[in-house]
Design an enzyme around this catalytic site. Structure first.
Site, short mmCIF file in Angstrom:
data_model
loop_
_atom_site.label_atom_id
_atom_site.label_comp_id
_atom_site.label_asym_id
_atom_site.label_seq_id
_atom_site.Cartn_x
_atom_site.Cartn_y
_atom_site.Cartn_z
N LYS A 121 67.35 -36.00 20.73
CA LYS A 121 66.93 -34.66 21.37
C LYS A 121 66.06 -34.87 22.53
CE LYS A 121 67.21 -31.41 17.52
NZ LYS A 121 66.64 -30.33 16.84
N LYS A 153 78.78 -32.71 15.00
CA LYS A 153 78.22 -31.62 14.07
C LYS A 153 78.29 -30.37 14.76
CE LYS A 153 74.21 -30.20 11.75
NZ LYS A 153 72.93 -30.34 11.57
N LYS A 190 73.80 -25.29 16.08
CA LYS A 190 73.60 -23.87 16.80
C LYS A 190 72.79 -24.15 18.05
CE LYS A 190 69.92 -24.05 13.26
NZ LYS A 190 69.49 -23.94 11.94
#
Ligand code: TRP
Length: 342
Positions: free
Chosen positions: A119, A209, A212
């Site tokens: 991230k 994956k 969202k």
């Protein structure tokens, strides 16, 4: 002896996806339906975790409430005394225990977390928050405050669970029996069965994956998508050029993902779905069938969601949050005493 605790948190920083629904929510809802009474089941919204990377704060309240409605619509038995829903920030002990644990956590160990590395790689140095860095410490507090033994963990969270075990063990070694160490990852998989490790993949890029936080949303089916839009996303899913359907995560990740989605959303077994489709060559027909399953599911789920009673959720929250504060504060006090704060 008090009941063993099964616990998980589902983040509310964006709309939930069918990946969250199938991989994280359904397994815990099934546990709650089948094992509450024997276990205590805690399902919470980690709202303090939702802006470790920047978000639109004007939407957060609505998203938290929407996630709770989704929990109810998925069939979580809210009327069961051993089932609890709560918002992390309503139990101040999460923040307080995090601070204490922070002081027993190494910079190096946090810097090695792959989720942090992934991230933070997308952000410039100044935008990487300290919150993103110590995200796993807050997560450890989430688990340890309730003496949880069972935490369903997908691949992306295994390191965080291992850290939780490490920090709990470290505190216990230094201060004596203080915290319940959650079971190691393989035991978690044994307990929850195969489904819990399951990760629905992105429809556009089936090697990653379904997430969202994906910016484009093209390969992601959100629980709030219009059924026809969800169907369109399925129709434009990436497949392969093998031209023969087979359940083969390695060589045919796109097709395999669709086979899994089909089985899980229609409630049929994987074997049955595979038997129906394996060996067939017409991807178009197959995608059509998956799209139909997905849109039928969305239609049905959304009509259930529309009937969810907000009043019942708020009442349950109030009760759960009172009970959770008691449990969490008892753990926090033990730790505060151990480190000399009380
Ligand atoms: N980190 C988890 C995720 O991204 C959410 C989470 C926060 C969680 N605290 C937790 C999961 C405690 C299990 C237990 O999905």
């Amino acid at each position: 002896m008090s009941k063993r605790v099964i616990l998980t948190g589902i983040r509310a920083n964006n709309d939930l996806t069918i990946g969250n629904y199938l991989g994280a929510l359904l397994p815990i809802v099934d546990m709650a339906k089948e094992r509450a009474g024997e276990y205590r089941v805690n399902l919470f919204v980690p709202d303090l975790h939702s802006f470790t990377t920047p978000i639109d704060h004007s939407q957060l309240q609505a998203q938290i409430m929407q996630n709770l409605r989704v929990f109810a619509a998925a069939g979580l038995p809210l009327d069961h005394d051993d089932v609890h829903i709560y918002r992390q920030s309503y139990i101040p002990a999460h923040s307080e225990l995090t601070w204490i644990l922070d002081c027993f956590t190494g910079m190096g160990e946090m810097g090695r977390m792959t989720q942090f590395k992934d991230k933070s790689a997308k952000l410039s140095e100044d935008r990487i928050s300290v919150g993103l860095f110590n995200y796993p410490v807050l997560m450890a507090a989430d688990i340890l405050l309730y003496n949880a033994s069972y935490v369903p963990v997908g691949e992306d969270q295994t390191q965080h669970l291992e850290f939780t075990r490490d920090i709990a063990t470290r505190m216990n070694n230094q201060f004596g029996e203080l915290l319940t160490v959650p079971l190691p990852v393989p035991k978690q998989h044994e307990f929850f069965g195969k489904e819990q490790g399951l990760r629905i993949k992105d429809l556009q890029d089936p090697t990653k994956k379904m997430s969202k936080s994906d910016e484009t949303g093209k390969g992601v089916v959100f629980m709030s998508d219009k059924p026809e839009d969800a169907a369109k996303k399925v129709m434009s899913a990436t497949t392969d050029s093998v031209n023969k359907i087979s359940f083969d995560p390695k060589n045919q990740p796109g097709i395999t993902n669709l086979l899994q989605i089909m089985a899980l959303l229609s409630g049929r077994s994987q074997q049955e779905v595979n038997a129906e489709w394996e060996g067939k060559e017409r991807y178009g027909d197959f995608k059509n069938a998956v799209a139909e399953v997905v849109s039928a599911f969305m239609l049905q789920f959304q009509s259930t969601l529309a009937t969810v009673d907000d009043g019942a959720i708020l009442q349950k929250l109030q009760h759960s949050e009172a009970v959770m504060n008691e449990t969490a504060n008892a753990t926090l006090l033990r730790v505060q005493k151990a480190v000399g704060l009380r």
